[in-house]
Design an enzyme around this catalytic site. Structure first.
Site, PDB file in Angstrom:
ATOM      1  N   ASP A 151      43.147   1.553  78.631  1.00 18.83           N
ATOM      2  CA  ASP A 151      42.332   1.037  77.943  1.00 18.83           C
ATOM      3  C   ASP A 151      41.054   0.576  78.295  1.00 18.83           C
ATOM      4  O   ASP A 151      40.030   0.544  77.519  1.00 18.83           O
ATOM      5  CB  ASP A 151      42.972  -0.280  77.106  1.00 18.83           C
TER       6      ASP A 151
ATOM      7  N   HIS B 205      35.381  -3.256  66.920  1.00 17.46           N
ATOM      8  CA  HIS B 205      36.911  -3.268  66.737  1.00 17.46           C
ATOM      9  C   HIS B 205      37.327  -4.728  66.553  1.00 17.46           C
ATOM     10  O   HIS B 205      37.408  -5.653  67.277  1.00 17.46           O
ATOM     11  CB  HIS B 205      37.592  -2.732  68.023  1.00 17.46           C
ATOM     12  N   LEU B 206      37.491  -5.109  65.222  1.00 15.08           N
ATOM     13  CA  LEU B 206      37.765  -6.410  65.053  1.00 15.08           C
ATOM     14  C   LEU B 206      39.386  -6.609  64.375  1.00 15.08           C
ATOM     15  O   LEU B 206      39.778  -6.246  63.163  1.00 15.08           O
ATOM     16  CB  LEU B 206      36.850  -6.928  63.698  1.00 15.08           C
TER      17      LEU B 206
ATOM     18  N   ASP C 170      45.736 -15.394  61.410  1.00 20.30           N
ATOM     19  CA  ASP C 170      45.544 -14.537  60.564  1.00 20.30           C
ATOM     20  C   ASP C 170      44.421 -14.815  59.593  1.00 20.30           C
ATOM     21  O   ASP C 170      44.403 -15.834  58.925  1.00 20.30           O
ATOM     22  CB  ASP C 170      46.688 -14.346  59.841  1.00 20.30           C
TER      23      ASP C 170
ATOM     24  N   ARG D 203      43.373 -13.526  56.980  1.00 17.29           N
ATOM     25  CA  ARG D 203      43.516 -13.456  55.559  1.00 17.29           C
ATOM     26  C   ARG D 203      44.103 -14.695  54.885  1.00 17.29           C
ATOM     27  O   ARG D 203      43.575 -15.345  54.002  1.00 17.29           O
ATOM     28  CB  ARG D 203      44.864 -12.487  55.019  1.00 17.29           C
TER      29      ARG D 203
ATOM     30  N   ILE E  27      40.676  -6.308  60.696  1.00 17.84           N
ATOM     31  CA  ILE E  27      40.011  -7.048  59.943  1.00 17.84           C
ATOM     32  C   ILE E  27      38.619  -6.100  59.627  1.00 17.84           C
ATOM     33  O   ILE E  27      38.239  -5.921  58.486  1.00 17.84           O
ATOM     34  CB  ILE E  27      39.140  -8.208  61.067  1.00 17.84           C
TER      35      ILE E  27
HETATM   36  P1  AMP Z   1      45.031  -5.658  64.286  1.00 12.60           P
HETATM   37  O1  AMP Z   1      45.259  -6.444  65.535  1.00 12.60           O
HETATM   38  O2  AMP Z   1      44.031  -4.618  64.299  1.00 12.60           O
HETATM   39  O3  AMP Z   1      46.477  -5.302  63.623  1.00 12.60           O
HETATM   40  O4  AMP Z   1      44.460  -6.605  62.964  1.00 12.60           O
HETATM   41  C1  AMP Z   1      45.438  -7.712  62.635  1.00 12.60           C
HETATM   42  C2  AMP Z   1      44.499  -8.815  61.991  1.00 12.60           C
HETATM   43  O5  AMP Z   1      43.853  -8.079  60.685  1.00 12.60           O
HETATM   44  C3  AMP Z   1      45.547  -9.646  61.298  1.00 12.60           C
HETATM   45  O6  AMP Z   1      45.697 -10.795  62.083  1.00 12.60           O
HETATM   46  C4  AMP Z   1      44.475 -10.156  60.033  1.00 12.60           C
HETATM   47  O7  AMP Z   1      43.899 -11.395  60.376  1.00 12.60           O
HETATM   48  C5  AMP Z   1      43.455  -8.940  59.931  1.00 12.60           C
HETATM   49  N1  AMP Z   1      43.538  -8.521  58.627  1.00 12.60           N
HETATM   50  C6  AMP Z   1      44.053  -7.451  58.041  1.00 12.60           C
HETATM   51  N2  AMP Z   1      43.971  -7.327  56.758  1.00 12.60           N
HETATM   52  C7  AMP Z   1      42.861  -8.395  56.539  1.00 12.60           C
HETATM   53  C8  AMP Z   1      42.037  -8.497  55.336  1.00 12.60           C
HETATM   54  N3  AMP Z   1      42.376  -7.909  54.135  1.00 12.60           N
HETATM   55  N4  AMP Z   1      41.154  -9.520  55.341  1.00 12.60           N
HETATM   56  C9  AMP Z   1      40.756  -9.929  56.495  1.00 12.60           C
HETATM   57  N5  AMP Z   1      41.707  -9.971  57.616  1.00 12.60           N
HETATM   58  C10 AMP Z   1      42.589  -9.021  57.621  1.00 12.60           C
END
Ligand code: AMP
Length: 226
Positions: free
Chosen positions: A11, A70-71, A145, A147, A194
């Site tokens: 990575d 990358h969020l 999270d 959301r 995100i």
């Molecule tokens: P990842 O690590 O790329 O799988 O991203 C996971 C994170 O994406 C989760 O902890 C959520 O906080 C965020 N996430 C997913 N969908 C949404 C959304 N519709 N709005 C805000 N945050 C989201």
């Protein structure tokens, strides 16, 4: 599974194009030469793929300037100049840079001895605090999270509102700094949980950047919204 080939994908590999001026920390140089203390960066496979696709969308523009945000639960921003990583926000470890789900990201290093002193924390405890108890979870006190934090903010929770503002301010800080480093930007990409799904965060990050020529199409921004 003796007959299954093993493949290692690092990575950090995409960020090996960073120059010393970008990967060194401003500390005594011998700690780089003797202890390999430097920025390595992470999320390289994501930054590589997303920037490559963006450059295709730009018609394989020469000397392209792309910023990838990358969020996700872990987050980083990367400045990609002409297809190569110029700089990125994570450092020696993934604790560097942006505020994340449970990681603080960059903070004043003086906070560490201060907390160790005041709260009697040892090295493991302070690392656990900064990696697992901070960020979105720590500031909101609700969840890592986003959301859930967005929902609480809509219901009037002040700490959740502050969390969202802090998160977006920090993304914006790096976005503008990387645009400055590259002398402009052709594309800003949002990816991971995100970045892909939150129209609110994309909107808040881009808001106020009209001076850089960035105008968000509100309708298109809504297309990918969960
Ligand atoms: P990842 O690590 O790329 O799988 O991203 C996971 C994170 O994406 C989760 O902890 C959520 O906080 C965020 N996430 C997913 N969908 C949404 C959304 N519709 N709005 C805000 N945050 C989201």
């Amino acid at each position: 599974m003796p007959n299954v080939p093993n493949v290692a994908v690092f990575d950090t590999a995409f960020h090996q194009t960073m120059s010393e001026t970008h990967f060194l920390f401003p500390v005594p140089h011998e700690d780089y030469t003797e202890h390999h203390l430097r920025k390595y960066g992470f999320h390289g496979t994501s930054h590589y793929y997303v920037s490559k696709e963006a450059i295709k969308l730009l018609g394989n523009k020469k000397n392209s300037k792309v910023i990838v945000c990358h969020l996700g639960n872990g987050s980083s921003v990367c400045a990609v100049k002409d297809g190569k990583s110029l700089n990125t926000t994570m450092g020696l470890t993934p604790l560097g840079g942006l505020m994340m789900g449970t990681r603080s990201g960059d903070i004043d290093a003086g906070v560490i001895p201060y907390l160790m002193d005041r709260k009697g924390m040892d090295t493991h405890q302070i690392i656990d605090y900064l990696n697992k108890k901070s960020g979105i979870l720590g500031v909101s006190g609700i969840s890592s999270d986003l959301r859930e934090v967005i929902k609480a903010s809509k219901d009037g929770d002040i700490r959740s509102k502050i969390t969202i503002e802090m998160l977006c301010n920090r993304i914006k800080k790096y976005l503008c700094s990387y645009a400055g480093l590259m002398g402009g930007v052709d594309a800003i990409c949002f990816t991971a949980g995100i970045g892909e799904n939150s129209d609110l965060i994309r909107e808040k990050v881009c808001n106020g950047l009209e001076f850089m020529g960035i105008e968000l199409d509100a309708d298109k921004n809504k297309i990918r919204e969960k």
